[in-house]
Enzyme design. Structure first.
Site, PDB file in Angstrom:
ATOM      1  NE  ARG A 145      -3.723   2.264   2.110  1.00 30.22           N
ATOM      2  CZ  ARG A 145      -5.008   2.001   2.142  1.00 30.22           C
ATOM      3  NH1 ARG A 145      -5.433   0.846   2.534  1.00 30.22           N
ATOM      4  NH2 ARG A 145      -5.887   2.923   1.802  1.00 30.22           N
ATOM      5  CE1 TYR A 148      -2.454   6.697  -5.129  1.00 28.66           C
ATOM      6  CE2 TYR A 148      -2.794   6.957  -2.774  1.00 28.66           C
ATOM      7  CZ  TYR A 148      -3.108   7.307  -4.062  1.00 28.66           C
ATOM      8  OH  TYR A 148      -4.076   8.244  -4.298  1.00 28.66           O
ATOM      9  CB  ALA A 149       1.564   6.736   0.888  1.00 24.77           C
ATOM     10  CE  LYS A 152      -1.234  10.105  -6.036  1.00 28.93           C
ATOM     11  NZ  LYS A 152      -2.049  11.037  -6.795  1.00 28.93           N
ATOM     12  NE  ARG A 196     -11.115   5.334  -5.505  1.00 30.55           N
ATOM     13  CZ  ARG A 196     -10.735   6.471  -6.072  1.00 30.55           C
ATOM     14  NH1 ARG A 196     -10.051   7.357  -5.376  1.00 30.55           N
ATOM     15  NH2 ARG A 196     -11.027   6.738  -7.337  1.00 30.55           N
ATOM     16  CG  ASP A 215      -8.770  -6.272   8.238  1.00 29.46           C
ATOM     17  OD1 ASP A 215      -8.769  -7.519   8.208  1.00 29.46           O
ATOM     18  OD2 ASP A 215      -7.941  -5.575   7.611  1.00 29.46           O
ATOM     19  NE  ARG A 221     -10.099   5.247   4.641  1.00 29.00           N
ATOM     20  CZ  ARG A 221      -9.532   4.318   5.430  1.00 29.00           C
ATOM     21  NH1 ARG A 221      -9.713   4.356   6.747  1.00 29.00           N
ATOM     22  NH2 ARG A 221      -8.790   3.359   4.906  1.00 29.00           N
ATOM     23  CG  ASP A 296      -7.779  -0.229   6.147  1.00 25.48           C
ATOM     24  OD1 ASP A 296      -7.748   0.962   5.797  1.00 25.48           O
ATOM     25  OD2 ASP A 296      -8.782  -0.947   6.025  1.00 25.48           O
ATOM     26  CG  ASP A 298      -6.914   3.583  13.353  1.00 23.41           C
ATOM     27  OD1 ASP A 298      -6.173   4.388  12.758  1.00 23.41           O
ATOM     28  OD2 ASP A 298      -6.977   3.506  14.594  1.00 23.41           O
TER      29      ASP A 298
HETATM   30  P1  NAD Z   1      -9.474   8.137 -11.586  1.00 24.67           P
HETATM   31  O1  NAD Z   1      -8.815   6.815 -11.702  1.00 24.67           O
HETATM   32  O2  NAD Z   1     -10.944   8.196 -11.706  1.00 24.67           O
HETATM   33  O3  NAD Z   1      -8.829   9.172 -12.622  1.00 24.67           O
HETATM   34  C1  NAD Z   1      -7.513   9.096 -13.095  1.00 24.67           C
HETATM   35  C2  NAD Z   1      -7.547   9.303 -14.603  1.00 24.67           C
HETATM   36  O4  NAD Z   1      -6.218   9.304 -15.110  1.00 24.67           O
HETATM   37  C3  NAD Z   1      -8.294   8.181 -15.347  1.00 24.67           C
HETATM   38  O5  NAD Z   1      -9.359   8.693 -16.120  1.00 24.67           O
HETATM   39  C4  NAD Z   1      -7.235   7.535 -16.203  1.00 24.67           C
HETATM   40  O6  NAD Z   1      -7.718   7.067 -17.449  1.00 24.67           O
HETATM   41  C5  NAD Z   1      -6.258   8.686 -16.385  1.00 24.67           C
HETATM   42  N1  NAD Z   1      -4.939   8.207 -16.781  1.00 24.67           N
HETATM   43  C6  NAD Z   1      -4.201   7.244 -16.183  1.00 24.67           C
HETATM   44  N2  NAD Z   1      -3.052   7.075 -16.832  1.00 24.67           N
HETATM   45  C7  NAD Z   1      -3.045   7.935 -17.870  1.00 24.67           C
HETATM   46  C8  NAD Z   1      -2.125   8.227 -18.894  1.00 24.67           C
HETATM   47  N3  NAD Z   1      -0.947   7.603 -18.982  1.00 24.67           N
HETATM   48  N4  NAD Z   1      -2.440   9.188 -19.796  1.00 24.67           N
HETATM   49  C9  NAD Z   1      -3.625   9.835 -19.728  1.00 24.67           C
HETATM   50  N5  NAD Z   1      -4.541   9.601 -18.769  1.00 24.67           N
HETATM   51  C10 NAD Z   1      -4.256   8.664 -17.842  1.00 24.67           C
HETATM   52  O7  NAD Z   1      -9.022   8.725 -10.158  1.00 24.67           O
HETATM   53  P2  NAD Z   1      -9.636   9.960  -9.342  1.00 24.67           P
HETATM   54  O8  NAD Z   1     -10.394   9.426  -8.197  1.00 24.67           O
HETATM   55  O9  NAD Z   1     -10.280  10.911 -10.280  1.00 24.67           O
HETATM   56  O10 NAD Z   1      -8.297  10.588  -8.760  1.00 24.67           O
HETATM   57  C11 NAD Z   1      -7.574  11.605  -9.438  1.00 24.67           C
HETATM   58  C12 NAD Z   1      -6.322  11.957  -8.655  1.00 24.67           C
HETATM   59  O11 NAD Z   1      -6.655  12.323  -7.312  1.00 24.67           O
HETATM   60  C13 NAD Z   1      -5.303  10.824  -8.527  1.00 24.67           C
HETATM   61  O12 NAD Z   1      -4.024  11.378  -8.522  1.00 24.67           O
HETATM   62  C14 NAD Z   1      -5.602  10.217  -7.173  1.00 24.67           C
HETATM   63  O13 NAD Z   1      -4.477   9.570  -6.620  1.00 24.67           O
HETATM   64  C15 NAD Z   1      -5.955  11.477  -6.386  1.00 24.67           C
HETATM   65  N6  NAD Z   1      -6.817  11.154  -5.238  1.00 24.67           N
HETATM   66  C16 NAD Z   1      -8.143  10.944  -5.393  1.00 24.67           C
HETATM   67  C17 NAD Z   1      -8.933  10.683  -4.281  1.00 24.67           C
HETATM   68  C18 NAD Z   1     -10.430  10.532  -4.352  1.00 24.67           C
HETATM   69  O14 NAD Z   1     -11.076  10.686  -3.328  1.00 24.67           O
HETATM   70  N7  NAD Z   1     -11.002  10.240  -5.509  1.00 24.67           N
HETATM   71  C19 NAD Z   1      -8.350  10.614  -3.022  1.00 24.67           C
HETATM   72  C20 NAD Z   1      -6.985  10.779  -2.904  1.00 24.67           C
HETATM   73  C21 NAD Z   1      -6.219  11.074  -4.018  1.00 24.67           C
HETATM   74  C1  UGA Z   2      -8.538   5.405  -1.020  1.00 25.72           C
HETATM   75  C2  UGA Z   2      -7.534   5.471  -2.132  1.00 25.72           C
HETATM   76  O1  UGA Z   2      -6.789   4.375  -2.170  1.00 25.72           O
HETATM   77  C3  UGA Z   2      -6.583   6.598  -2.062  1.00 25.72           C
HETATM   78  O2  UGA Z   2      -6.177   6.858  -3.368  1.00 25.72           O
HETATM   79  C4  UGA Z   2      -7.106   7.848  -1.561  1.00 25.72           C
HETATM   80  O3  UGA Z   2      -6.040   8.618  -1.102  1.00 25.72           O
HETATM   81  C5  UGA Z   2      -8.091   7.660  -0.437  1.00 25.72           C
HETATM   82  O4  UGA Z   2      -9.021   6.639  -0.755  1.00 25.72           O
HETATM   83  C6  UGA Z   2      -8.897   8.915  -0.308  1.00 25.72           C
HETATM   84  O5  UGA Z   2      -9.923   8.988  -0.986  1.00 25.72           O
HETATM   85  O6  UGA Z   2      -8.502   9.827   0.374  1.00 25.72           O
HETATM   86  P1  UGA Z   2      -9.090   4.256   1.260  1.00 25.72           P
HETATM   87  O7  UGA Z   2      -9.532   5.374   2.112  1.00 25.72           O
HETATM   88  O8  UGA Z   2      -8.523   3.080   1.960  1.00 25.72           O
HETATM   89  O9  UGA Z   2      -8.052   4.761   0.152  1.00 25.72           O
HETATM   90  O10 UGA Z   2     -10.355   3.888   0.378  1.00 25.72           O
HETATM   91  P2  UGA Z   2     -11.303   2.655   0.112  1.00 25.72           P
HETATM   92  O11 UGA Z   2     -10.688   1.670  -0.786  1.00 25.72           O
HETATM   93  O12 UGA Z   2     -12.567   3.271  -0.317  1.00 25.72           O
HETATM   94  O13 UGA Z   2     -11.460   1.947   1.539  1.00 25.72           O
HETATM   95  C7  UGA Z   2     -12.040   2.594   2.660  1.00 25.72           C
HETATM   96  C8  UGA Z   2     -12.237   1.573   3.762  1.00 25.72           C
HETATM   97  O14 UGA Z   2     -13.279   0.678   3.413  1.00 25.72           O
HETATM   98  C9  UGA Z   2     -11.010   0.702   4.056  1.00 25.72           C
HETATM   99  O15 UGA Z   2     -10.915   0.491   5.430  1.00 25.72           O
HETATM  100  C10 UGA Z   2     -11.356  -0.618   3.364  1.00 25.72           C
HETATM  101  O16 UGA Z   2     -10.717  -1.709   3.952  1.00 25.72           O
HETATM  102  C11 UGA Z   2     -12.859  -0.661   3.576  1.00 25.72           C
HETATM  103  N1  UGA Z   2     -13.647  -1.480   2.609  1.00 25.72           N
HETATM  104  C12 UGA Z   2     -13.466  -1.354   1.273  1.00 25.72           C
HETATM  105  C13 UGA Z   2     -14.651  -2.342   3.107  1.00 25.72           C
HETATM  106  O17 UGA Z   2     -14.850  -2.479   4.327  1.00 25.72           O
HETATM  107  N2  UGA Z   2     -15.421  -3.026   2.206  1.00 25.72           N
HETATM  108  C14 UGA Z   2     -15.251  -2.922   0.861  1.00 25.72           C
HETATM  109  O18 UGA Z   2     -16.004  -3.585   0.114  1.00 25.72           O
HETATM  110  C15 UGA Z   2     -14.245  -2.060   0.382  1.00 25.72           C
END
Ligand code: NAD
Ligand code: UGA
Length: 339
Positions: A145, A148-149, A152, A196, A215, A221, A296, A298
């Site tokens: 896990r 990723y962090a 970034k 997610r 778990d 969250r 994970d 908490d």
């Molecule tokens: P997402 O997967 O929906 O969007 C990412 C997009 O990037 C996709 O549409 C994918 O096709 C595109 N992509 C990937 N590789 C590519 C490439 N080589 N060329 C062109 N396009 C490409 O994810 P999201 O939820 O929209 O997240 C966007 C950003 O925000 C990410 O950096 C993610 O880590 C960060 N982020 C999102 C959340 C959240 O709550 N959704 C939380 C934490 C961080």
């Molecule tokens: C996710 C993404 O991995 C990160 O890119 C992002 O930084 C973060 O969300 C965010 O949005 O800020 P996480 O919070 O772990 O990380 O997101 P989920 O995969 O949605 O999981 C949330 C929690 O739900 C975790 O504890 C996971 O174990 C739990 N979970 C997930 C369940 O209990 N059941 C499920 O079916 C799926």
């Protein structure tokens, strides 16, 4: 302003475009390998270019040269991918993002980089996460896990280093669990890993399949409405004090456990459909759900005082966040992927 968005076709990108089209103030060009989530989002101030930042380098570079601000959303963002394919994650989330940073340096274009709340890492203290003072605590290498962090985090540190050197105008955004329409994708009954948590729970409600609580489901969250998140983006884009700063975008008032979330979503589903859910609740270990190497957090509590000081505040509560997102996926035309 001329804005280039890389990763425009994803969840955050498509909602951001909808917001910017509604505002109608800026000229927006977005690049992605897919535009399926952009269906129906049209405006005179928005243009989509199909392309991969890794191979269509000339287009990506030209777009950066054209823009006043680049928004970088490109990443693998689902925990299942970090566990299954850690090297793909570092390739995309670090090396491909570094290319975008290099274009911004070359053309002196402002960079708005989406990072993650996960840079705060393992929770070792009982406090909210504050951008410029909280420690960033990574877990062991054997828990994938953290690749990723760590990717970034290193990207953030390099961006900050350029800011200090005076050759980059940047803002870094750390999103805390944004949810809304077009979030991830639906999965068949009983699926593990994949998207997610919201997508798993809404898929289970639609298919009648089991709800997996990983778990025990006691993890917390704080969820953020995607519209609050898009408004926060505009504040960061436009406020003079947002330059060369890092911002949490989150909602400290929406803290909920995953067990509580499953119950709450079940209640909203009943209100929207008139049908009471009868899903089996299955408790499952993180390793059985995601694979070996899952770890994970908490709690992931945001402090958003820094962004509040610029005039933004989150306005939508938990019910609002999940009602709108569930309603989006209740539309039958969105069920193709699960039947
Ligand atoms: P997402 O997967 O929906 O969007 C990412 C997009 O990037 C996709 O549409 C994918 O096709 C595109 N992509 C990937 N590789 C590519 C490439 N080589 N060329 C062109 N396009 C490409 O994810 P999201 O939820 O929209 O997240 C966007 C950003 O925000 C990410 O950096 C993610 O880590 C960060 N982020 C999102 C959340 C959240 O709550 N959704 C939380 C934490 C961080
Ligand atoms: C996710 C993404 O991995 C990160 O890119 C992002 O930084 C973060 O969300 C965010 O949005 O800020 P996480 O919070 O772990 O990380 O997101 P989920 O995969 O949605 O999981 C949330 C929690 O739900 C975790 O504890 C996971 O174990 C739990 N979970 C997930 C369940 O209990 N059941 C499920 O079916 C799926």
């Amino acid at each position: 302003m001329k804005i280039a968005i890389f990763g425009v076709g994803g969840f955050i990108g498509s909602n951001l475009v909808e917001h910017l089209v509604e505002e109608g103030v800026h000229e927006v060009v977005g690049m992605d390998v897919t535009n399926s989530k952009l269906a129906g989002i049209e405006g005179a101030n928005f243009k989509y270019i199909e392309g991969n930042v890794g191979s269509d380098v000339t287009t990506a570079e030209e777009l950066t040269e054209w823009a006043d601000a680049v928004v970088d959303l490109i990443a693998y963002a689902n925990p299942s991918i970090y566990v299954e394919a850690p090297l793909d994650v570092v390739q995309l989330n670090f090396f491909e993002n570094m290319k975008i940073l290099d274009y911004c340096l070359k053309y002196q274009t402002r960079l708005i980089q989406y990072s993650t709340s996960e840079v705060y890492g393992k929770r070792t203290r009982d406090e909210e996460y504050v951008e410029d003072s909280s420690d960033l605590v990574m877990g062991p290498v054997t828990k994938q896990r953290w690749i990723y962090a760590a990717s970034k985090q290193l990207l953030e540190r390099i961006i900050h280093g350029h800011g200090l050197r005076g050759d980059l105008d940047y803002s870094v955004i750390r999103p805390f669990n944004f949810v809304g329409p077009r979030f991830d994708y639906l999965v068949p009954a009983g699926a593990k890993g994949g998207p997610r948590v919201f997508s798993h729970f809404v898929s289970a409600l639609i298919t009648g399949g089991p709800i997996h609580l990983v778990d025990g489901g006691g993890q917390h969250r704080c969820f953020t409405h995607i519209k609050d998140a898009s408004e926060a983006f505009s504040t960061i884009l436009e406020h003079p004090a947002a330059h060369n700063q890092i911002f949490n975008i989150g909602n400290p008032d929406t803290n909920i456990t995953m067990r509580g979330l499953a119950e709450m979503m079940g209640g909203i589903y009943t209100e929207l459909t008139g049908k009471a859910p009868s899903n089996e609740i299955i408790e499952i270990s993180g390793e059985d759900f995601y694979g070996k190497g899952y770890e994970d957090m908490d709690r992931v509590p945001p402090n958003v005082d820094k962004l509040r000081a610029l005039g933004w505040t989150p306005k939508r509560d938990l019910d609002n966040i999940f009602r709108e997102a569930i309603a989006f996926y209740l539309e039958p035309e969105r069920h193709a992927s699960i039947v």
